[in-house]
Design a protein around this motif. Structure first.
Motif, PDB file in Angstrom:
ATOM      1  N   ASP A  42       0.815  -1.222   0.000  1.00 49.80           N
ATOM      2  CA  ASP A  42       0.000   0.000   0.000  1.00 49.80           C
ATOM      3  C   ASP A  42       0.851   1.276   0.000  1.00 49.80           C
ATOM      4  O   ASP A  42       0.351   2.349   0.306  1.00 49.80           O
ATOM      5  CB  ASP A  42      -0.956   0.016   1.213  1.00 49.80           C
ATOM      6  CG  ASP A  42      -2.383   0.445   0.824  1.00 49.80           C
ATOM      7  OD1 ASP A  42      -2.675   0.503  -0.387  1.00 49.80           O
ATOM      8  OD2 ASP A  42      -3.187   0.736   1.726  1.00 49.80           O
ATOM      9  N   HIS A  43       2.130   1.177  -0.353  1.00 50.43           N
ATOM     10  CA  HIS A  43       3.017   2.350  -0.371  1.00 50.43           C
ATOM     11  C   HIS A  43       3.856   2.465  -1.650  1.00 50.43           C
ATOM     12  O   HIS A  43       4.872   3.148  -1.655  1.00 50.43           O
ATOM     13  CB  HIS A  43       3.946   2.324   0.844  1.00 50.43           C
ATOM     14  CG  HIS A  43       3.216   2.503   2.144  1.00 50.43           C
ATOM     15  ND1 HIS A  43       2.638   3.702   2.520  1.00 50.43           N
ATOM     16  CD2 HIS A  43       2.929   1.617   3.122  1.00 50.43           C
ATOM     17  CE1 HIS A  43       2.045   3.547   3.701  1.00 50.43           C
ATOM     18  NE2 HIS A  43       2.196   2.297   4.079  1.00 50.43           N
ATOM     19  N   GLY A  44       3.467   1.769  -2.689  1.00 50.71           N
ATOM     20  CA  GLY A  44       4.203   1.910  -3.949  1.00 50.71           C
ATOM     21  C   GLY A  44       5.504   1.142  -4.021  1.00 50.71           C
ATOM     22  O   GLY A  44       6.270   1.300  -4.965  1.00 50.71           O
ATOM     23  N   GLN A  45       5.747   0.286  -3.027  1.00 52.89           N
ATOM     24  CA  GLN A  45       7.066  -0.338  -2.933  1.00 52.89           C
ATOM     25  C   GLN A  45       7.163  -1.739  -3.519  1.00 52.89           C
ATOM     26  O   GLN A  45       8.266  -2.233  -3.714  1.00 52.89           O
ATOM     27  CB  GLN A  45       7.486  -0.395  -1.450  1.00 52.89           C
ATOM     28  CG  GLN A  45       7.616   0.995  -0.845  1.00 52.89           C
ATOM     29  CD  GLN A  45       7.746   0.957   0.674  1.00 52.89           C
ATOM     30  OE1 GLN A  45       7.626  -0.098   1.292  1.00 52.89           O
ATOM     31  NE2 GLN A  45       8.005   2.108   1.267  1.00 52.89           N
ATOM     32  N   GLY A  47       4.721  -3.360  -6.065  1.00 51.55           N
ATOM     33  CA  GLY A  47       4.251  -3.593  -7.432  1.00 51.55           C
ATOM     34  C   GLY A  47       3.130  -4.612  -7.564  1.00 51.55           C
ATOM     35  O   GLY A  47       2.634  -4.838  -8.669  1.00 51.55           O
ATOM     36  N   VAL A  59       1.157   1.849 -10.212  1.00 52.48           N
ATOM     37  CA  VAL A  59       0.727   1.170  -8.983  1.00 52.48           C
ATOM     38  C   VAL A  59      -0.627   1.770  -8.574  1.00 52.48           C
ATOM     39  O   VAL A  59      -0.751   2.986  -8.426  1.00 52.48           O
ATOM     40  CB  VAL A  59       1.762   1.271  -7.842  1.00 52.48           C
ATOM     41  CG1 VAL A  59       2.979   0.409  -8.158  1.00 52.48           C
ATOM     42  CG2 VAL A  59       2.196   2.700  -7.561  1.00 52.48           C
ATOM     43  N   CYS A  61      -2.209   1.457  -5.812  1.00 51.49           N
ATOM     44  CA  CYS A  61      -2.361   1.829  -4.390  1.00 51.49           C
ATOM     45  C   CYS A  61      -2.082   3.306  -4.168  1.00 51.49           C
ATOM     46  O   CYS A  61      -2.549   3.880  -3.189  1.00 51.49           O
ATOM     47  CB  CYS A  61      -1.456   0.978  -3.508  1.00 51.49           C
ATOM     48  SG  CYS A  61       0.310   1.228  -3.754  1.00 51.49           S
ATOM     49  N   LEU A  62      -1.297   3.945  -5.043  1.00 50.68           N
ATOM     50  CA  LEU A  62      -0.993   5.366  -4.863  1.00 50.68           C
ATOM     51  C   LEU A  62      -1.786   6.241  -5.833  1.00 50.68           C
ATOM     52  O   LEU A  62      -1.519   7.431  -5.967  1.00 50.68           O
ATOM     53  CB  LEU A  62       0.506   5.628  -5.003  1.00 50.68           C
ATOM     54  CG  LEU A  62       1.404   4.983  -3.931  1.00 50.68           C
ATOM     55  CD1 LEU A  62       2.858   5.380  -4.122  1.00 50.68           C
ATOM     56  CD2 LEU A  62       0.935   5.345  -2.524  1.00 50.68           C
TER      57      LEU A  62
ATOM     58  N   GLY B  31       0.449  11.992  -7.403  1.00 46.54           N
ATOM     59  CA  GLY B  31      -0.014  11.436  -6.128  1.00 46.54           C
ATOM     60  C   GLY B  31       0.920  10.419  -5.497  1.00 46.54           C
ATOM     61  O   GLY B  31       0.640   9.922  -4.406  1.00 46.54           O
ATOM     62  N   THR B  32       2.042  10.106  -6.136  1.00 47.56           N
ATOM     63  CA  THR B  32       2.869   9.005  -5.634  1.00 47.56           C
ATOM     64  C   THR B  32       3.582   9.344  -4.328  1.00 47.56           C
ATOM     65  O   THR B  32       4.020   8.461  -3.616  1.00 47.56           O
ATOM     66  CB  THR B  32       3.918   8.552  -6.672  1.00 47.56           C
ATOM     67  OG1 THR B  32       4.761   9.662  -6.982  1.00 47.56           O
ATOM     68  CG2 THR B  32       3.256   8.038  -7.933  1.00 47.56           C
ATOM     69  N   VAL B  35      -0.219  10.887  -1.824  1.00 52.02           N
ATOM     70  CA  VAL B  35      -1.169   9.861  -1.369  1.00 52.02           C
ATOM     71  C   VAL B  35      -0.524   8.988  -0.289  1.00 52.02           C
ATOM     72  O   VAL B  35      -1.154   8.626   0.707  1.00 52.02           O
ATOM     73  CB  VAL B  35      -1.682   9.014  -2.560  1.00 52.02           C
ATOM     74  CG1 VAL B  35      -2.547   7.852  -2.083  1.00 52.02           C
ATOM     75  CG2 VAL B  35      -2.476   9.892  -3.524  1.00 52.02           C
ATOM     76  N   ASP B  36       0.755   8.708  -0.471  1.00 51.36           N
ATOM     77  CA  ASP B  36       1.496   7.954   0.545  1.00 51.36           C
ATOM     78  C   ASP B  36       1.469   8.706   1.877  1.00 51.36           C
ATOM     79  O   ASP B  36       1.240   8.124   2.942  1.00 51.36           O
ATOM     80  CB  ASP B  36       2.938   7.774   0.050  1.00 51.36           C
ATOM     81  CG  ASP B  36       3.655   6.610   0.724  1.00 51.36           C
ATOM     82  OD1 ASP B  36       2.984   5.788   1.375  1.00 51.36           O
ATOM     83  OD2 ASP B  36       4.887   6.543   0.595  1.00 51.36           O
ATOM     84  N   ARG B  39      -1.874   8.613   3.589  1.00 48.57           N
ATOM     85  CA  ARG B  39      -2.100   7.302   4.199  1.00 48.57           C
ATOM     86  C   ARG B  39      -1.278   7.134   5.467  1.00 48.57           C
ATOM     87  O   ARG B  39      -1.722   6.526   6.437  1.00 48.57           O
ATOM     88  CB  ARG B  39      -1.752   6.220   3.173  1.00 48.57           C
ATOM     89  CG  ARG B  39      -2.112   4.829   3.620  1.00 48.57           C
ATOM     90  CD  ARG B  39      -2.158   3.881   2.433  1.00 48.57           C
ATOM     91  NE  ARG B  39      -3.203   4.238   1.507  1.00 48.57           N
ATOM     92  CZ  ARG B  39      -3.083   4.191   0.177  1.00 48.57           C
ATOM     93  NH1 ARG B  39      -1.947   3.809  -0.370  1.00 48.57           N
ATOM     94  NH2 ARG B  39      -4.082   4.534  -0.594  1.00 48.57           N
ATOM     95  N   GLN B 102       6.623   1.831 -12.970  1.00 50.55           N
ATOM     96  CA  GLN B 102       5.235   2.197 -12.646  1.00 50.55           C
ATOM     97  C   GLN B 102       5.154   3.601 -12.050  1.00 50.55           C
ATOM     98  O   GLN B 102       4.257   4.383 -12.374  1.00 50.55           O
ATOM     99  CB  GLN B 102       4.646   1.219 -11.625  1.00 50.55           C
ATOM    100  CG  GLN B 102       4.419  -0.183 -12.138  1.00 50.55           C
ATOM    101  CD  GLN B 102       5.552  -1.109 -11.763  1.00 50.55           C
ATOM    102  OE1 GLN B 102       6.726  -0.796 -11.955  1.00 50.55           O
ATOM    103  NE2 GLN B 102       5.219  -2.267 -11.248  1.00 50.55           N
ATOM    104  N   LEU B 103       6.080   3.905 -11.136  1.00 54.49           N
ATOM    105  CA  LEU B 103       6.035   5.208 -10.458  1.00 54.49           C
ATOM    106  C   LEU B 103       6.397   6.326 -11.427  1.00 54.49           C
ATOM    107  O   LEU B 103       5.780   7.395 -11.418  1.00 54.49           O
ATOM    108  CB  LEU B 103       6.969   5.209  -9.245  1.00 54.49           C
ATOM    109  CG  LEU B 103       6.506   4.309  -8.085  1.00 54.49           C
ATOM    110  CD1 LEU B 103       7.660   3.981  -7.153  1.00 54.49           C
ATOM    111  CD2 LEU B 103       5.366   4.961  -7.314  1.00 54.49           C
ATOM    112  N   PHE B 237      15.740   0.451  -7.778  1.00 60.50           N
ATOM    113  CA  PHE B 237      14.575   0.723  -6.931  1.00 60.50           C
ATOM    114  C   PHE B 237      14.985   0.961  -5.476  1.00 60.50           C
ATOM    115  O   PHE B 237      14.462   0.330  -4.555  1.00 60.50           O
ATOM    116  CB  PHE B 237      13.566  -0.432  -7.047  1.00 60.50           C
ATOM    117  CG  PHE B 237      12.155  -0.055  -6.676  1.00 60.50           C
ATOM    118  CD1 PHE B 237      11.726   1.262  -6.723  1.00 60.50           C
ATOM    119  CD2 PHE B 237      11.233  -1.032  -6.303  1.00 60.50           C
ATOM    120  CE1 PHE B 237      10.418   1.602  -6.390  1.00 60.50           C
ATOM    121  CE2 PHE B 237       9.921  -0.704  -5.965  1.00 60.50           C
ATOM    122  CZ  PHE B 237       9.520   0.611  -5.997  1.00 60.50           C
TER     123      PHE B 237
END
Ligand code: FAD
Ligand code: SF4
Ligand code: FES
Ligand code: FES
Lengths: 177, 330
Positions: A42-45, A47, A59, A61-62, B31-32, B35-36, B39, B102-103, B237
């Motif tokens: 839930d934090h983009g980490q 995939g 992703v 979730c973000l 939002g990356t 949004v984190d 949350r 993706q990000l 990453f």
């Protein structure tokens, strides 16, 4: 606070009212019953929630659902053709035993689908030696690993994941020429 | 996550007006990061003004050969742009070294510059942090400092800026263009991002409601070369422990000038002006590169857990300069 949104999910138009805080991942899973994208971190980490959003991998979730009103969302469950035949990546993951528990798999497959299009379009990666737009970069294993680094597999099925993607990558390069 | 109102901005003007009128409003890009943070409970805005679909997605070539890059262009599109790849490889390289495929497909130019520190204590609302909760204290000062600053820290905050792209932008002397309550402004990236001082809660020098609309990169002479190298805990990453962005022009075995920024070492991209001064007019040899790097790193102030960053930055800077000058530019 609520907002009304319409999404096209795996080819089907879906309208719903969401709390503005709802992530695209939660909207898909909890509101629309589309459970192929998984919640790993839930934090983009990790995939595991990867979907194709208007054709590009992200992703979910973000992503806030309200920000993507009108979008086209494709999950791994929406990749098979209308006749139910598996997508080449799904078949390759099957053939190469590219999973153990399967939790990361829908995200891996969506990510790979987006990634192969990016590579086909000549987009560079961190592993690409020559940034020259005219240079054609082969999809080596190093390229696959780098481009797929946003997808974590806790079972460590990486070797077979790379093999599965390599097979489909080779085929798509051949057919497109 | 606290409830918030959401609206999509129809224009730059509408976005700025809506934000200026509401002290609880923030802009939403890809939002990356935001949004984190919603949350994690780091930030509690009452209103999100979505600017991600504003038509600020072009890369425009300026008459002088520079580039004007739209604020909402996605990081992946910027990295793949032919003009960026051929003329400003340091920018492509820095973007490609950051985050994941993706990000990068979601992250915007402006959001990338304004992303907030990855300091573990900042990200954990159960621990004191002057950046998140001014006056509560800095947990890192007495905690783990491996990720933290060796330049420009204060008694109140020792965090580092996490962006790779911002490091390249600093070395390129890039400028952001903004529209805010006081009209249009141009702010060099090196002044947009700031050192913590006694206001660690302020990452940047924007006013409330000020919107970034573009990033402008001035032209480089044809003979200049640029590159980026990032050192991290794993091959991909992961955020930088140390990174180096450099632009250098040599002529007949002599460095004419160099512009260098270090990442992972300060609260903003750290322009290595001591190294730049040492390089101007020096022979383009590994010996001068090492001396220039030493001149910069001599001023570092490492903490208990991050002394390794000093030799790491010195070696990385020396290596980047050697690579960039290995052959005479064509
Ligand atoms: C797991 C993970 C790994 C990552 N690894 C890296 C890495 O290695 N290197 C790296 O550089 N980055 C990394 N990132 C960070 C990523 O690059 C940023 O999250 C992204 O660039 C932020 O862009 P965004 O458009 O999504 O910003 P948002 O999250 O939408 O916004 C970020 C901030 O910018 C503000 N903002 C947005 N647009 C504007 C505008 N036009 N004008 C004024 N303010 C605006 C927002 O209000 C917010 O404060 C990583 C992120 C994750 C989740
Ligand atoms: S270093 Fe800065 S961000 Fe980290 S805990 Fe201290 S005050 Fe907070
Ligand atoms: S659940 Fe979205 S990246 Fe992990
Ligand atoms: S197959 Fe189990 S996490 Fe990848």
């Amino acid at each position: 606070m609520d907002a009304h949104v319409t999404l096209r999910v795996d080819g089907e138009e879906r309208s719903l009212t969401v709390d503005t805080r709802t992530s695209l991942l939660d909207a898909l899973r909890d509101r629309l019953g589309v459970t192929s994208p998984k919640k790993g971190c839930d934090h983009g980490q990790c995939g595991s929630c990867t979907v194709l959003l208007d054709g590009r991998r992200v992703v979910s979730c973000l992503a806030l659902t309200v920000s993507h009103d009108g979008a086209e969302v494709t999950t791994a469950a929406g990749l098979p053709g209308p006749d139910g035949r598996l997508h080449p990546l799904q078949q390759a993951f099957w053939d190469h035993d590219a999973f153990q528990c399967g939790y990361c798999t829908p995200g891996q497959i969506c990510s790979a689908a987006g990634m192969l299009e990016e590579a086909d379009a000549g987009r560079p990666s961190h592993a690409t030696a020559d940034l020259d737009p005219a240079a054609r970069t082969p999809l080596t294993d190093d390229e696959i690993r780098e481009r797929m680094s946003g997808n974590i597999c806790r079972c460590g099925a990486y070797v077979n994941i790379v093999a599965a993607i390599r097979e489909v990558g080779d085929v798509s390069e051949v057919t497109e020429r | 996550m606290k409830p918030f109102a959401y609206e999509r901005a129809g224009s730059v003007r509408a976005a700025v007006t809506a934000a200026v009128d509401d002290p609880g409003a923030v802009f939403l890009g890809g939002g990356t990061n935001l949004v984190d943070h919603l949350r994690l409970g780091i930030t509690h805005p009452g209103r999100l003004i979505d600017v991600s679909r504003l038509p600020l997605e072009d890369v425009e070539e300026l008459p002088d050969g520079g580039l004007r890059i739209g604020a909402t262009l996605r990081n992946s599109d910027l990295a793949a742009h032919p003009l960026v790849r051929t003329r400003f490889p340091v920018l492509s390289r820095a973007l490609l070294a950051g985050a994941s495929g993706q990000l990068r497909n979601a992250a915007t130019t402006a959001g990338n510059l304004l992303q907030r520190t990855r300091c573990r204590y900042f990200q954990d609302p159960t621990t004191p942090c002057n950046k998140r909760d001014p006056g509560s204290g800095c947990s890192a000062l007495t905690g783990y400092t491996r990720q933290h600053a060796v330049f420009g820290a204060s008694e109140e905050c020792i965090a580092v800026h996490p962006s790779d792209m911002a490091v390249a932008a600093a070395a390129l002397d890039a400028v952001v263009v903004t529209t805010g309550p006081e009209g249009e402004r141009r702010i060099p990236v090196t002044e947009l991002l700031r050192l913590p001082g006694d206001e660690p809660q302020r990452d940047n020098t924007l006013l409330h409601g000020e919107l970034i609309t573009a990033l402008e990169v001035p032209p480089l002479p044809a003979g200049a070369r640029s590159g980026y190298r990032k050192v991290r805990d794993r091959a991909s990453f992961a955020f930088a422990l140390v990174s180096v962005a450099a632009v250098v022009e040599t002529e007949g075995g002599t460095v004419r000038w160099a512009r260098i920024a270090l990442g992972g070492v300060a609260h903003k991209p750290w322009r290595a002006t001591r190294a730049e001064d040492a390089l101007a007019g020096a022979p383009a040899t590994e010996e001068s590169f090492r001396r220039a790097a030493e001149a910069e790193l001599a001023a570092a102030e490492p903490l208990s857990g991050n002394a390794f960053k000093v030799p790491m930055a010195r070696r990385t800077l020396t290596a980047v300069l050697s690579d960039l000058t290995a052959e005479e530019p064509q």
